[in-house]
Design a protein around this motif. Structure first.
Motif, mmCIF file in Angstrom:
data_model
loop_
_atom_site.group_PDB
_atom_site.id
_atom_site.type_symbol
_atom_site.label_atom_id
_atom_site.label_comp_id
_atom_site.label_asym_id
_atom_site.label_seq_id
_atom_site.Cartn_x
_atom_site.Cartn_y
_atom_site.Cartn_z
ATOM 1 N N THR A 284 51.726 102.205 -16.474
ATOM 2 C CA THR A 284 52.252 102.988 -15.973
ATOM 3 C C THR A 284 51.375 104.414 -16.033
ATOM 4 O OG1 THR A 284 54.383 102.079 -16.173
ATOM 5 C CG2 THR A 284 54.414 104.457 -15.695
ATOM 6 N N LEU A 285 51.269 105.139 -15.018
ATOM 7 C CA LEU A 285 50.551 106.448 -14.936
ATOM 8 C C LEU A 285 51.406 107.616 -15.219
ATOM 9 C CD1 LEU A 285 48.217 105.651 -11.916
ATOM 10 C CD2 LEU A 285 47.574 105.468 -14.437
ATOM 11 N N ILE B 80 41.552 96.181 -8.260
ATOM 12 C CA ILE B 80 42.545 97.272 -8.693
ATOM 13 C C ILE B 80 43.458 97.505 -7.643
ATOM 14 C CG2 ILE B 80 42.744 99.787 -9.327
ATOM 15 C CD1 ILE B 80 39.278 98.398 -9.431
ATOM 16 N N THR B 81 44.670 97.488 -8.022
ATOM 17 C CA THR B 81 46.089 97.662 -7.326
ATOM 18 C C THR B 81 46.686 98.851 -7.594
ATOM 19 O OG1 THR B 81 45.927 95.307 -6.840
ATOM 20 C CG2 THR B 81 47.911 96.614 -6.206
ATOM 21 N N ILE B 82 46.825 99.826 -6.566
ATOM 22 C CA ILE B 82 47.687 100.835 -6.957
ATOM 23 C C ILE B 82 48.758 101.152 -5.823
ATOM 24 C CG2 ILE B 82 47.273 103.666 -7.040
ATOM 25 C CD1 ILE B 82 44.514 103.312 -7.740
ATOM 26 N N PRO B 83 49.822 100.835 -6.218
ATOM 27 C CA PRO B 83 51.346 101.070 -5.258
ATOM 28 C C PRO B 83 51.677 102.481 -4.906
ATOM 29 C CG PRO B 83 51.579 99.397 -7.150
ATOM 30 C CD PRO B 83 50.546 100.125 -7.495
ATOM 31 N N PHE B 84 52.077 102.954 -4.073
ATOM 32 C CA PHE B 84 52.449 104.192 -3.710
ATOM 33 C C PHE B 84 53.833 104.291 -3.291
ATOM 34 C CE2 PHE B 84 47.937 104.481 -2.866
ATOM 35 C CZ PHE B 84 47.469 105.371 -3.773
ATOM 36 N N GLU B 85 54.266 102.998 -2.837
ATOM 37 C CA GLU B 85 55.805 103.041 -2.441
ATOM 38 C C GLU B 85 56.189 101.544 -2.794
ATOM 39 O OE1 GLU B 85 57.929 102.989 1.703
ATOM 40 O OE2 GLU B 85 56.665 104.846 1.371
ATOM 41 N N GLY B 86 57.396 101.393 -3.396
ATOM 42 C CA GLY B 86 57.820 99.724 -3.450
ATOM 43 C C GLY B 86 57.334 99.253 -4.660
ATOM 44 N N ASP B 87 57.446 98.106 -4.848
ATOM 45 C CA ASP B 87 57.102 97.350 -5.690
ATOM 46 C C ASP B 87 56.244 96.108 -5.326
ATOM 47 O OD1 ASP B 87 58.732 98.794 -7.352
ATOM 48 O OD2 ASP B 87 60.352 97.279 -7.004
ATOM 49 N N SER C 249 54.609 89.604 -13.350
ATOM 50 C CA SER C 249 54.936 91.130 -13.391
ATOM 51 C C SER C 249 55.389 91.701 -12.251
ATOM 52 C CB SER C 249 53.894 91.913 -14.273
ATOM 53 O OG SER C 249 52.890 92.078 -13.324
ATOM 54 N N ILE C 250 56.082 92.656 -12.391
ATOM 55 C CA ILE C 250 56.394 93.833 -11.084
ATOM 56 C C ILE C 250 55.399 94.904 -11.294
ATOM 57 C CG2 ILE C 250 58.171 94.775 -10.091
ATOM 58 C CD1 ILE C 250 58.723 91.888 -9.696
ATOM 59 N N ILE C 251 54.692 95.148 -10.411
ATOM 60 C CA ILE C 251 53.748 96.411 -10.553
ATOM 61 C C ILE C 251 54.654 97.555 -9.462
ATOM 62 C CG2 ILE C 251 51.473 97.438 -10.139
ATOM 63 C CD1 ILE C 251 50.658 94.409 -9.507
ATOM 64 N N LYS C 252 54.848 98.851 -10.210
ATOM 65 C CA LYS C 252 55.859 99.525 -9.407
ATOM 66 C C LYS C 252 55.034 100.946 -8.946
ATOM 67 C CE LYS C 252 59.954 98.668 -11.911
ATOM 68 N NZ LYS C 252 60.702 98.204 -10.445
ATOM 69 N N SER C 253 55.345 101.438 -8.172
ATOM 70 C CA SER C 253 55.034 102.839 -7.666
ATOM 71 C C SER C 253 54.712 103.681 -8.820
ATOM 72 C CB SER C 253 56.023 103.438 -6.508
ATOM 73 O OG SER C 253 55.346 104.740 -6.226
ATOM 74 N N GLY C 254 53.495 104.245 -8.993
ATOM 75 C CA GLY C 254 53.265 104.931 -10.424
ATOM 76 C C GLY C 254 52.419 104.153 -11.316
ATOM 77 N N ASP C 255 52.212 102.819 -11.139
ATOM 78 C CA ASP C 255 51.378 102.030 -11.900
ATOM 79 C C ASP C 255 49.946 101.674 -11.415
ATOM 80 O OD1 ASP C 255 53.973 101.795 -13.448
ATOM 81 O OD2 ASP C 255 54.319 99.538 -12.773
ATOM 82 N N ILE C 256 49.316 101.083 -12.343
ATOM 83 C CA ILE C 256 47.819 100.816 -11.864
ATOM 84 C C ILE C 256 47.825 99.558 -12.426
ATOM 85 C CG2 ILE C 256 46.693 101.961 -13.635
ATOM 86 C CD1 ILE C 256 44.236 102.017 -11.844
#
Length: 238
Positions: free
Chosen positions: A136-137, A67-74, A85-92
């Motif tokens: 996106t959360l 499980i990957t959860i970004p908090f800043e950046g991509d 894909s690009i996983i962005k801050s606010g995604d899981i």
């Protein structure tokens, strides 16, 4: 009576490679602590900062829920299942590695660092067909609430994995308090503070402190300051 284990931020392992500054809650790579192998089915909780344009080349995984959860950046992701894909801050993002996958992860922005949690859980089924999911959360749902972001059920809120686990993100105002109830008998919780200060079962936790708690039914969680935190409700038996 509840049993607790406290993991303060300064007791984590640290590997600073320049392009990657990684803090390990559990033994990982060259950091080994015999008292910090896993918490139930939670095997890895890495707190990573990746420099601009840098990342992890293609590498394999199997029989792990990642499980990957970004908090800043991509984070740019490519894998052997054909996902790009690009996983962005606010995604899981979740990958069930199952019978085996290969993937790469890079910070696609040369001028911005990426900060994320990467979490590995042991699955409850081996050699499943690998799968990928990314959503996106709802940030608003986290305000003074336990917002579910992961579960064992495809039809539930958030992503799903092959394990009887539930994850929640919370964003509490100062002095807000809420009771958490365990999702499944025999599960425990591992709570990581993303920012701020909270009180859990009488224990004060600051930014990046974590606590594991077992043998309980409900917990009172109170924000002493504005605070964000992650709750992982997970089986304690493999």
């Amino acid at each position: 009576m509840a049993t607790t284990v406290l993991h303060t931020a300064d007791t984590r392992g640290n590997a600073n490679h320049g392009w990657l500054n990684a803090f390990h809650s559990f033994s990982f790579a060259n950091w080994y602590n015999p008292d910090r192998i896993q918490f139930g089915t939670l095997r890895v909780l890495n707190d990573d900062t990746i420099a601009g344009g840098m990342g992890f080349g293609t590498h394999p995984h199997n029989n792990m829920e990642i499980i990957t959860i970004p908090f800043e950046g991509d984070l740019a992701h490519k894998d052997s299942m054909g996902n790009s894909s690009i996983i962005k801050s606010g995604d899981i993002q979740v990958m069930s590695a199952g019978s085996g996958i290969q993937h790469s992860e890079f910070n696609p922005n040369a001028d911005q660092q990426t900060k994320l949690f990467q979490i590995w859980l042991f699955p409850n089924k081996k050699d499943v067909t690998p799968r990928y999911q990314q959503i996106t959360l709802d940030q608003a749902a986290q305000k003074n609430n336990f917002a579910q972001i992961l579960s064992p059920n495809a039809e539930d809120e958030g992503v799903w994995i092959h394990q009887d686990a539930w994850f929640y993100l919370a964003d509490f105002d100062a002095d807000f308090s809420k009771t958490y109830a365990i999702k499944k008998p025999g599960n425990g919780v591992y709570i990581m503070v993303i920012s701020g200060t909270i009180m859990v079962d009488g224990q004060l936790l600051n930014t990046r402190d974590a606590i594991g708690i077992t043998d309980f039914e409900t917990l009172e969680i109170t924000a002493k300051t504005a605070a964000k935190f992650l709750i992982m409700d997970i089986p304690m038996e493999m």
